[in-house]
Design a protein around this motif. Sequence first.
Motif, PDB file in Angstrom:
ATOM      1  N   ALA A  42       0.853  -1.188   0.000  1.00 30.11           N
ATOM      2  CA  ALA A  42       0.000   0.000   0.000  1.00 30.11           C
ATOM      3  C   ALA A  42       0.885   1.233   0.000  1.00 30.11           C
ATOM      4  N   ASP A  43       0.348   2.333  -0.511  1.00 25.08           N
ATOM      5  CA  ASP A  43       1.087   3.595  -0.500  1.00 25.08           C
ATOM      6  C   ASP A  43       0.104   4.750  -0.391  1.00 25.08           C
ATOM      7  N   GLY A  44       0.651   5.948  -0.241  1.00 28.09           N
ATOM      8  CA  GLY A  44      -0.175   7.147  -0.193  1.00 28.09           C
ATOM      9  C   GLY A  44      -0.678   7.536   1.185  1.00 28.09           C
ATOM     10  N   ALA A  45      -0.385   6.765   2.209  1.00 25.37           N
ATOM     11  CA  ALA A  45      -0.823   7.111   3.557  1.00 25.37           C
ATOM     12  C   ALA A  45       0.067   8.231   4.114  1.00 25.37           C
ATOM     13  N   THR A  46      -0.488   9.050   4.993  1.00 24.70           N
ATOM     14  CA  THR A  46       0.281  10.145   5.579  1.00 24.70           C
ATOM     15  C   THR A  46       0.766   9.838   6.993  1.00 24.70           C
ATOM     16  N   THR A  47       0.252   8.761   7.595  1.00 22.33           N
ATOM     17  CA  THR A  47       0.670   8.350   8.936  1.00 22.33           C
ATOM     18  C   THR A  47       0.876   6.838   8.963  1.00 22.33           C
ATOM     19  N   LEU A  48       1.564   6.349   9.982  1.00 22.72           N
ATOM     20  CA  LEU A  48       1.734   4.906  10.133  1.00 22.72           C
ATOM     21  C   LEU A  48       0.393   4.217  10.386  1.00 22.72           C
ATOM     22  N   ASP A  49      -0.489   4.853  11.155  1.00 26.97           N
ATOM     23  CA  ASP A  49      -1.813   4.282  11.394  1.00 26.97           C
ATOM     24  C   ASP A  49      -2.596   4.167  10.092  1.00 26.97           C
ATOM     25  N   GLY A  50      -2.493   5.188   9.259  1.00 25.86           N
ATOM     26  CA  GLY A  50      -3.170   5.159   7.968  1.00 25.86           C
ATOM     27  C   GLY A  50      -2.623   4.065   7.066  1.00 25.86           C
ATOM     28  N   LEU A  51      -1.306   3.879   7.093  1.00 18.39           N
ATOM     29  CA  LEU A  51      -0.687   2.818   6.306  1.00 18.39           C
ATOM     30  C   LEU A  51      -1.138   1.455   6.806  1.00 18.39           C
ATOM     31  N   SER A  65      -6.785 -13.766   7.034  1.00 20.35           N
ATOM     32  CA  SER A  65      -7.328 -13.564   8.375  1.00 20.35           C
ATOM     33  C   SER A  65      -6.336 -12.801   9.250  1.00 20.35           C
ATOM     34  N   GLY A  66      -5.078 -12.744   8.807  1.00 24.48           N
ATOM     35  CA  GLY A  66      -4.060 -12.022   9.557  1.00 24.48           C
ATOM     36  C   GLY A  66      -2.997 -11.463   8.637  1.00 24.48           C
ATOM     37  N   TYR A  67      -2.246 -10.493   9.145  1.00 22.66           N
ATOM     38  CA  TYR A  67      -1.155  -9.896   8.383  1.00 22.66           C
ATOM     39  C   TYR A  67      -0.055  -9.460   9.344  1.00 22.66           C
ATOM     40  N   ARG A  68       1.164  -9.363   8.800  1.00 23.26           N
ATOM     41  CA  ARG A  68       2.307  -8.872   9.566  1.00 23.26           C
ATOM     42  C   ARG A  68       3.060  -7.888   8.689  1.00 23.26           C
ATOM     43  N   ILE A  69       3.169  -6.643   9.138  1.00 24.01           N
ATOM     44  CA  ILE A  69       3.836  -5.609   8.354  1.00 24.01           C
ATOM     45  C   ILE A  69       5.324  -5.942   8.276  1.00 24.01           C
ATOM     46  N   SER A  70       5.843  -5.983   7.047  1.00 28.00           N
ATOM     47  CA  SER A  70       7.250  -6.324   6.854  1.00 28.00           C
ATOM     48  C   SER A  70       8.110  -5.114   6.504  1.00 28.00           C
ATOM     49  N   SER A  71       7.489  -4.044   5.983  1.00 25.74           N
ATOM     50  CA  SER A  71       8.266  -2.828   5.714  1.00 25.74           C
ATOM     51  C   SER A  71       7.350  -1.619   5.712  1.00 25.74           C
ATOM     52  N   ALA A  72       7.916  -0.493   6.095  1.00 21.16           N
ATOM     53  CA  ALA A  72       7.208   0.792   6.071  1.00 21.16           C
ATOM     54  C   ALA A  72       8.255   1.881   5.906  1.00 21.16           C
ATOM     55  N   VAL A  73       8.087   2.718   4.865  1.00 17.28           N
ATOM     56  CA  VAL A  73       9.044   3.787   4.603  1.00 17.28           C
ATOM     57  C   VAL A  73       8.297   5.051   4.196  1.00 17.28           C
ATOM     58  N   GLY A  74       8.983   6.184   4.346  1.00 17.65           N
ATOM     59  CA  GLY A  74       8.430   7.450   3.890  1.00 17.65           C
ATOM     60  C   GLY A  74       8.298   8.463   5.001  1.00 17.65           C
ATOM     61  N   ASN A  75       8.076   9.710   4.598  1.00 12.38           N
ATOM     62  CA  ASN A  75       7.855  10.798   5.539  1.00 12.38           C
ATOM     63  C   ASN A  75       6.419  11.302   5.421  1.00 12.38           C
ATOM     64  N   LYS A  77       4.485  10.764   2.592  1.00 13.74           N
ATOM     65  CA  LYS A  77       3.757   9.743   1.837  1.00 13.74           C
ATOM     66  C   LYS A  77       4.337   8.387   2.199  1.00 13.74           C
ATOM     67  N   MET A  78       3.628   7.663   3.043  1.00 13.61           N
ATOM     68  CA  MET A  78       4.101   6.373   3.525  1.00 13.61           C
ATOM     69  C   MET A  78       3.777   5.280   2.509  1.00 13.61           C
ATOM     70  N   GLU A  79       4.633   4.280   2.459  1.00 13.70           N
ATOM     71  CA  GLU A  79       4.354   3.080   1.678  1.00 13.70           C
ATOM     72  C   GLU A  79       4.924   1.889   2.436  1.00 13.70           C
ATOM     73  N   GLY A  80       4.321   0.728   2.232  1.00 15.82           N
ATOM     74  CA  GLY A  80       4.781  -0.440   2.959  1.00 15.82           C
ATOM     75  C   GLY A  80       4.229  -1.713   2.397  1.00 15.82           C
TER      76      GLY A  80
END
Length: 86
Positions: A42-51, A65-75, A77-80
């Motif tokens: 996903a991309d385009g989020a402005t906060t970590l919560d939004g991402l 049924s479940g997910y585990r975030i493996s990466s998150a980058v950006g200032n 515009k967040m993407e992960g």
Amino acid sequence: MKTIKYAVCAIALTTLSFGAFAAHSVTPLQAESMTKIGVVSADGATTLDGLEARLASKAAQAGASGYRISSAVGNNKMEGTAVIYK
């Protein structure tokens, strides 16, 4: 008055049914006992919560049924990415 009751009832049922199909974040220990079914991004989020919300939505759409975030980058515009499990 009946219209308001029906509207409130419809909103409540919609919220309950959405919650039944929502994917939730899992810990690495929980992930060990689940089956990996893919990766979403996903991309385009402005906060970590939004991402996280965007990744959770994509995981649910993919049938996870479940997910585990493996990466998150950006200032601004967040993407992960997130690994999804069933």
